[in-house]
Motif scaffolding. Structure first.
Motif, PDB file in Angstrom:
ATOM      1  N   ILE A  16       0.263  -1.557  -0.069  1.00  0.00           N
ATOM      2  CA  ILE A  16      -0.259  -0.013   0.228  1.00  0.00           C
ATOM      3  C   ILE A  16       0.692   1.355   0.533  1.00  0.00           C
TER       4      ILE A  16
ATOM      5  N   THR B  29      -6.711  -6.064   0.490  1.00  0.00           N
ATOM      6  CA  THR B  29      -5.292  -5.489  -0.506  1.00  0.00           C
ATOM      7  C   THR B  29      -5.392  -6.531  -1.767  1.00  0.00           C
ATOM      8  N   ILE B  30      -5.700  -7.110  -1.672  1.00  0.00           N
ATOM      9  CA  ILE B  30      -5.375  -8.770  -2.747  1.00  0.00           C
ATOM     10  C   ILE B  30      -6.388  -8.641  -3.633  1.00  0.00           C
ATOM     11  N   ARG B  31      -7.489  -8.417  -2.622  1.00  0.00           N
ATOM     12  CA  ARG B  31      -8.897  -8.375  -3.514  1.00  0.00           C
ATOM     13  C   ARG B  31      -9.920  -7.180  -3.697  1.00  0.00           C
ATOM     14  N   LEU B  32     -10.155  -6.821  -3.046  1.00  0.00           N
ATOM     15  CA  LEU B  32     -11.182  -5.737  -3.062  1.00  0.00           C
ATOM     16  C   LEU B  32     -10.493  -4.183  -3.687  1.00  0.00           C
ATOM     17  N   TYR B  33      -8.972  -3.823  -2.993  1.00  0.00           N
ATOM     18  CA  TYR B  33      -8.647  -2.614  -3.628  1.00  0.00           C
ATOM     19  C   TYR B  33      -8.193  -2.859  -5.408  1.00  0.00           C
ATOM     20  N   PRO B  34      -7.724  -3.849  -6.074  1.00  0.00           N
ATOM     21  CA  PRO B  34      -8.243  -4.091  -7.279  1.00  0.00           C
ATOM     22  C   PRO B  34      -9.638  -4.165  -8.065  1.00  0.00           C
ATOM     23  N   ALA B  35     -10.958  -4.552  -7.363  1.00  0.00           N
ATOM     24  CA  ALA B  35     -11.998  -4.114  -7.164  1.00  0.00           C
ATOM     25  C   ALA B  35     -12.933  -2.957  -7.964  1.00  0.00           C
ATOM     26  N   ASP B  37     -10.547  -0.434  -7.429  1.00  0.00           N
ATOM     27  CA  ASP B  37      -9.791  -0.191  -9.134  1.00  0.00           C
ATOM     28  C   ASP B  37     -10.368  -0.493 -10.163  1.00  0.00           C
ATOM     29  N   ALA B  38     -11.146  -1.131 -10.698  1.00  0.00           N
ATOM     30  CA  ALA B  38     -11.584  -2.171 -11.533  1.00  0.00           C
ATOM     31  C   ALA B  38     -13.283  -0.839 -11.286  1.00  0.00           C
TER      32      ALA B  38
ATOM     33  N   THR C 130     -16.008 -11.319  -3.628  1.00  0.00           N
ATOM     34  CA  THR C 130     -14.558 -11.610  -3.851  1.00  0.00           C
ATOM     35  C   THR C 130     -14.628 -12.896  -5.497  1.00  0.00           C
ATOM     36  N   VAL C 133     -15.645 -11.038  -8.971  1.00  0.00           N
ATOM     37  CA  VAL C 133     -14.942 -10.682  -9.903  1.00  0.00           C
ATOM     38  C   VAL C 133     -13.846 -11.191 -11.102  1.00  0.00           C
ATOM     39  N   MET C 137      -9.643  -9.619 -14.492  1.00  0.00           N
ATOM     40  CA  MET C 137     -10.132  -7.956 -14.217  1.00  0.00           C
ATOM     41  C   MET C 137      -8.990  -7.558 -13.516  1.00  0.00           C
ATOM     42  N   LEU C 138      -8.238  -8.217 -12.315  1.00  0.00           N
ATOM     43  CA  LEU C 138      -7.559  -8.173 -11.153  1.00  0.00           C
ATOM     44  C   LEU C 138      -6.447  -8.309 -11.222  1.00  0.00           C
ATOM     45  N   PRO C 141      -3.897  -5.430 -11.988  1.00  0.00           N
ATOM     46  CA  PRO C 141      -3.665  -4.188 -10.572  1.00  0.00           C
ATOM     47  C   PRO C 141      -2.310  -5.159  -9.576  1.00  0.00           C
ATOM     48  N   TRP C 142      -2.642  -6.477  -9.819  1.00  0.00           N
ATOM     49  CA  TRP C 142      -2.342  -7.822  -9.166  1.00  0.00           C
ATOM     50  C   TRP C 142      -0.214  -7.419  -9.138  1.00  0.00           C
ATOM     51  N   MET C 145       0.610  -3.971  -8.249  1.00  0.00           N
ATOM     52  CA  MET C 145       1.464  -4.419  -7.185  1.00  0.00           C
ATOM     53  C   MET C 145       3.156  -4.974  -6.990  1.00  0.00           C
TER      54      MET C 145
END
Lengths: 423, 296, 291
Positions: A16, B29-35, B37-38, C130, C133, C137-138, C141-142, C145
């Protein structure tokens, strides 16, 4: 478990914080550039060899080759480029140039090293499409064209001369009719010709058949679809009649065209120079290649090629290194190595016309085809291919009148082109 | 140590949050943030590089105005409806009987599970051959052998979707069977013993004991299978060579998203499609949970 | 971690000695039908194996028995430069991920099933969502990161997105809900803390579900394609599915190789399934003895 937990928490928190702060750290080493192409053993080996030669001649530059499975090339590009990763020099299909440019994934080749006039003198004319706004963005090592492949054994069985391929479209239909085999209830056992819009047939219709029927697929500036006329309808009707009237083939027969041909279940197929290596490797197949059949004495062809371009990631010394590398892998030396290892035709006219290549029994027809070949100006290759596939399916599956299907396709494709130029 | 003066429920709540702490960090961080973001991306015209310029609801308006989207949406719901009913019905029937069989139980279960461990690319190739016309195709050979007319299967806009759904159900059903079996085994035996003492017949046992007690399993499978069929992709991609054809008759929404994102690089537009899919999935899941997950 | 998975088999205080009558005609019919259905189910798989044993002149004949069986395809797949490493990478990623998922998903599932606290429904729906999605689309961002953290081309980079799953949490929650509250109360009276109650009392009760979850998570990671494809560029870090994808290409797909590769890739999951099957069965038998 615990270690991972702690690491997960720590890493997640750090992620983050870091995400906002990160900016590419410069490396102070010898210049290293990344080259990307899709995975195919012969291509990878040929490129390894080219990199070895290039590095020997340019001690300050290191080239790292990254390969990606073919189907996933664009996925990988899409993930890497936004993160500032990815290739410095990238290989792409020529038809993707416009979407790569739209996504700002290419920079112009340095004009001082890539003189437009020289390029146009050296390469086949279709390479001109890589020039946008007066600047070249990419160059090929090799080019491709189409030809008529025939299965000698099946042709002979049909009572035809296996050394004399059909010269015109009418002869092709006649030969295909003789080579077609059906059982008592009409089930197709052996196709006269393959029908496969997901193969090369859509190129054949677009750039060859339409022109042979007296039409033109697009306006000279590529902004207007012009095949919605008598010639276009005639071309599509001729093609769909292979199934509907002459019954010499069926879409999906033996799953796809290449398979039907490889397995000795189709006498004729239209395919590209890139297929030679795979067919030579096919046990139990005896085939030959000829130029595409003519119509009213007119011959046309479709050419395509993979090109190499430089991405915006390459700046300063890297850009210079990338340009040098690109120059090398599109040089005559590289082209000959590519032909030898991969089996694809050289992109420079002089190299392709060397007697050993132009006079070759299997390369020859393709080289001759290149003389009157067009490369379609694609704004969105996959979408435009789909328009043609849907057009033929509409006629064959939905039994839509050809004229209607052609009109729908032309309107659909016009929309794609307008959308592209509108932006 | 948790202070003793806290009430029992407060102490338990503390424990609960302690158990959830690490997972919450992970999911955020791994699931919600990218969602998220989309979601933000869906209001921009971003195409891989360059800046994201906000374009309001343009992506959504374009989507709803695209007739192809409605075709794709209809296909997706047909996959869901047919896939869910057929797969759940078959899986329960197999699991219910398999649960009572001891002879060769493990072997039989392994047979039903094998399709689930195969890869779609390899199996789709086999299935495409099965759908060939006579004399090559297995299915058409069978049809003709019993005197029925041949079917075009993958070459028909009406049949292709179901011809693709069949291998998808085939591959997924092993999962459902194993979960059903685990659920059936979790039913305490004394319920059955009590029913046997009451002299209840097999159908009464099924409807009054087995199915009600299986409710958590059924809820779980209904929700996850619905999500799986609404997100169907692998078999469609492999069976149609990535096209979703003929004439878009088999294209599901995830294939449309995939094309938009990776063939056209229109990330903003793809994100909008993702958001729509997400909302559909969320609505359906919540509805199913609400309808089915009430405690008896 | 493995303890969580194996424990249930050792000490399941469970019931179930359902009256299983002697074979009746109906039962025999059922077994026969089940066996026939099972054969139909494995047919495509058998075709795949048959194809993997043919050379490319025979491959399109679709006969069940190769005329000239050959192991060439296997030799070529196993001989592919990176194969042993790809296999190891896949195994490592799948094993570690499965361990993590079993622990966390059952812990979270238990918490959501057996604790009453404010915010519980929201946490559950958030975790469940979760699932909704698409991975497509993930991955972007991964990737960003991973790049920022230096995780590209590392094992950690390959496995971090899969350490916990909404799917497993949901599965475990459903199964923990059928655990009687009285058992938890009894544990509390015995002076166990909440973690011990979960670990010693409740976890062993959901053995079959844990085994099932282990299979699915292992399988899911073993066959995962999109993220491993994107997360690594170095061919030595490829997982098996990414490595095997190289056999299909623009111009030709070597189906014999694809089938051989798929067959080889299938074996570990089959082994895992057969092994865990035994645990399930043993757990039930122990339970039968106790009640």
């Amino acid at each position: 478990m615990k270690r991972f937990t702690r690491r997960a928490v720590g890493s997640a928190l750090a992620a983050i914080c870091a995400m906002g702060l990160w900016s590419g750290a410069a490396r102070a080493q010898a210049v290293e550039i990344e080259y990307w192409q899709y995975t195919f053993p012969q291509r990878v080996q040929a490129m390894d060899e080219l990199i070895k030669r290039f590095e020997a001649a340019n001690p300050g530059i290191k080239v790292k080759q990254v390969t990606v499975p073919y189907d996933d090339f664009r996925v990988k590009i899409a993930a890497a480029v936004p993160a500032g990763q990815g290739p410095d020099v990238v290989q792409l299909f020529y038809g993707w140039l416009q979407d790569y440019l739209k996504a700002k994934m290419l920079q112009p080749l340095p004009a001082e090293m890539f003189n437009a006039a020289d390029i146009e003198k050296e390469f086949f004319p279709s390479v001109k499409q890589m020039k946008v706004g007066g600047q070249y963005y990419a160059l090929p090592t090799s080019v491709r064209s189409l030809a008529l492949f025939w299965n000698k054994k099946l042709v002979k069985e049909a009572g035809l001369d296996p050394e004399k391929p059909p010269q015109t479209l009418d002869e092709l239909v006649a030969a295909a009719e003789r080579a077609t085999k059906r059982d008592a209830s009409g089930n197709l056992l052996q196709a006269g010709i393959t029908i496969d819009m997901l193969g090369q047939d859509h190129h054949w219709i677009r750039e060859v058949l339409i022109r042979q029927m007296g039409g033109k697929p697009y306006s000279p500036d590529n902004r207007k679809v012009t095949y919605n006329d008598a010639a276009g309808i005639k071309a599509v009707a001729w093609y769909t009649d292979l199934v509907a009237r002459h019954k010499v083939g069926e879409a999906g027969f033996m799953t796809d065209g290449v398979t039907a041909f490889r397995s000795n279940r189709a006498a004729f197929t239209i395919d590209g120079s890139f297929r030679l290596a795979a067919l030579d490797n096919q046990k139990g197949l005896d085939y030959a290649v000829a130029e595409l059949p003519a119509q009213d004495g007119k011959r046309f062809n479709f050419t395509s090629y993979w090109v190499n371009g430089i991405t915006p990631k390459a700046t300063g010394a890297k850009r210079e290194a990338a340009a040098k590398f690109l120059k090398f892998i599109t040089s005559p030396e590289a082209q000959e190595l590519w032909l030898e290892k991969v089996g694809e035709l050289p992109a420079a006219v002089a190299v392709a016309n060397k007697p050993a290549i132009a006079g070759h029994a299997k390369y020859g027809p393709f080289v001759r085809g290149l003389a009157n070949a067009e490369a379609t100006f694609f704004v969105n290759e996959s979408a435009q291919r789909k328009v043609f596939t849907d057009m033929v399916d509409a006629v064959l599956i939905k039994k839509q009148p050809v004229a209607e299907a052609v009109a729908t396709a032309a309107a659909e494709e016009q929309k794609l082109i307008d959308g592209f130029f509108g932006n | 140590m948790v202070p003793a003066r806290l009430s029992l429920s407060a102490r338990r709540a503390l424990w609960a949050w302690a158990f959830l702490a690490v997972p919450i960090v992970f999911y955020v961080t791994i699931r919600l943030y990218p969602a998220v973001d989309a979601f933000v991306m869906s209001f921009t015209n971003w195409n891989i590089v360059g800046t994201r310029a906000f374009n309001g609801l343009d992506n959504y308006l374009r989507l709803f105005g695209d007739p192809r989207f409605w075709t794709v949406l209809r296909n997706t719901f047909v996959y869901l409806g047919a896939g869910l009913v057929v797969s759940m019905g078959l899986a329960f029937a197999v699991a219910y009987h398999l649960d009572k069989v001891r002879f060769g139980h493990g072997f039989l279960r392994a047979l039903y599970f094998v399709p689930h461990i195969t890869t779609a690319v390899a199996m789709a190739w086999v299935w495409r051959w099965f759908y060939q016309p006579v004399p090559v195709g297995l299915f058409n050979d069978l049809l003709v052998a019993v005197g029925l007319p041949q079917q075009p299967f993958l070459r028909s806009t009406g049949q292709a979707l179901f011809a693709i759904l069949a291998p998808a159900v085939w591959a997924g059903i092993g999962f459902q069977i194993v979960i059903f079996l685990a659920g059936l085994k979790a039913i305490p035996a004394h319920y059955y013993e009590a029913a046997a003492l009451d002299g209840a017949g097999p159908w009464r046992v099924l409807f009054e004991i087995t199915l009600p007690l299986l409710r958590p399993t059924v809820v779980f499978l209904t929700v996850t299978s619905s999500i799986a069929y609404l997100r169907i992709f692998d078999y469609v991609y492999a069976m149609t060579l990535g096209t979703g054809g003929p004439l878009d008759s088999t294209k599901p929404i995830v294939l449309m998203i995939f094309e938009t994102a990776f063939k056209n690089f229109e990330m903003g537009y793809a994100a909008a499609q993702t958001v729509v899919l997400f909302l559909i999935l969320l609505a359906i899941s919540l509805l199913q949970l609400r309808l089915m997950d009430r405690r008896p | 971690m493995t303890r969580a998975a194996t424990r249930p088999s050792a000490a399941v205080p469970r019931h179930r000695s359902q009256a299983r009558a002697a074979p009746r005609p109906g039962r025999i019919l059922a077994v026969t039908l089940l066996a026939l259905g099972g054969i139909v189910m494995v047919m495509p798989f058998v075709y795949m194996l048959a194809t993997s044993l043919k050379d490319n002149s025979e491959i399109f004949e679709l006969s069940l028995w190769p005329r000239h069986p050959t192991l060439d395809n296997y030799a070529q797949v196993l001989g592919a430069s990176g194969f042993p490493r790809w296999f190891f990478n896949s195994l490592l990623v799948a094993a570690v991920t499965t361990g993590s998922v079993l622990f966390f998903d059952s812990l979270v599932g238990y918490t959501l099933a057996k604790f009453r606290f404010c915010g519980r429904p929201a946490v559950f729906v958030a975790i469940l969502s979760t699932l909704m999605v698409p991975t497509e689309m993930l991955v972007l961002p991964w990737y960003t990161m991973s790049k920022a953290m230096g995780w590209l081309d590392t094992y950690w980079g390959l496995l971090f997105p899969g350490l916990m799953t909404g799917f497993g949490t949901f599965l475990m929650k459903q199964f923990f809900e059928s655990v009687p509250d009285e058992l938890i109360e009894a544990g509390r009276i015995d002076g166990l803390n909440e973690f011990e109650i979960w670990w010693r009392i409740c976890l062993p009760l959901v053995g079959p579900a844990l085994s099932a979850l282990a299979i699915f998570v292992f399988l899911g990671n073993w066959t995962a394609f999109l993220w491993p494809l994107i997360a690594v560029a170095d061919t030595r870090m490829y997982t098996l599915p990414v490595g095997l994808a190289s056999f299909s290409s623009e111009l030709q797909t070597e189906w014999g190789l694809i089938m051989a590769g798929a067959a080889v890739a299938t074996m570990p999951t089959l082994v895992v399934f057969v092994l865990l099957q035994k645990y399930i069965v043993r757990g039930i038998m122990l339970a039968g003895l106790k009640v």
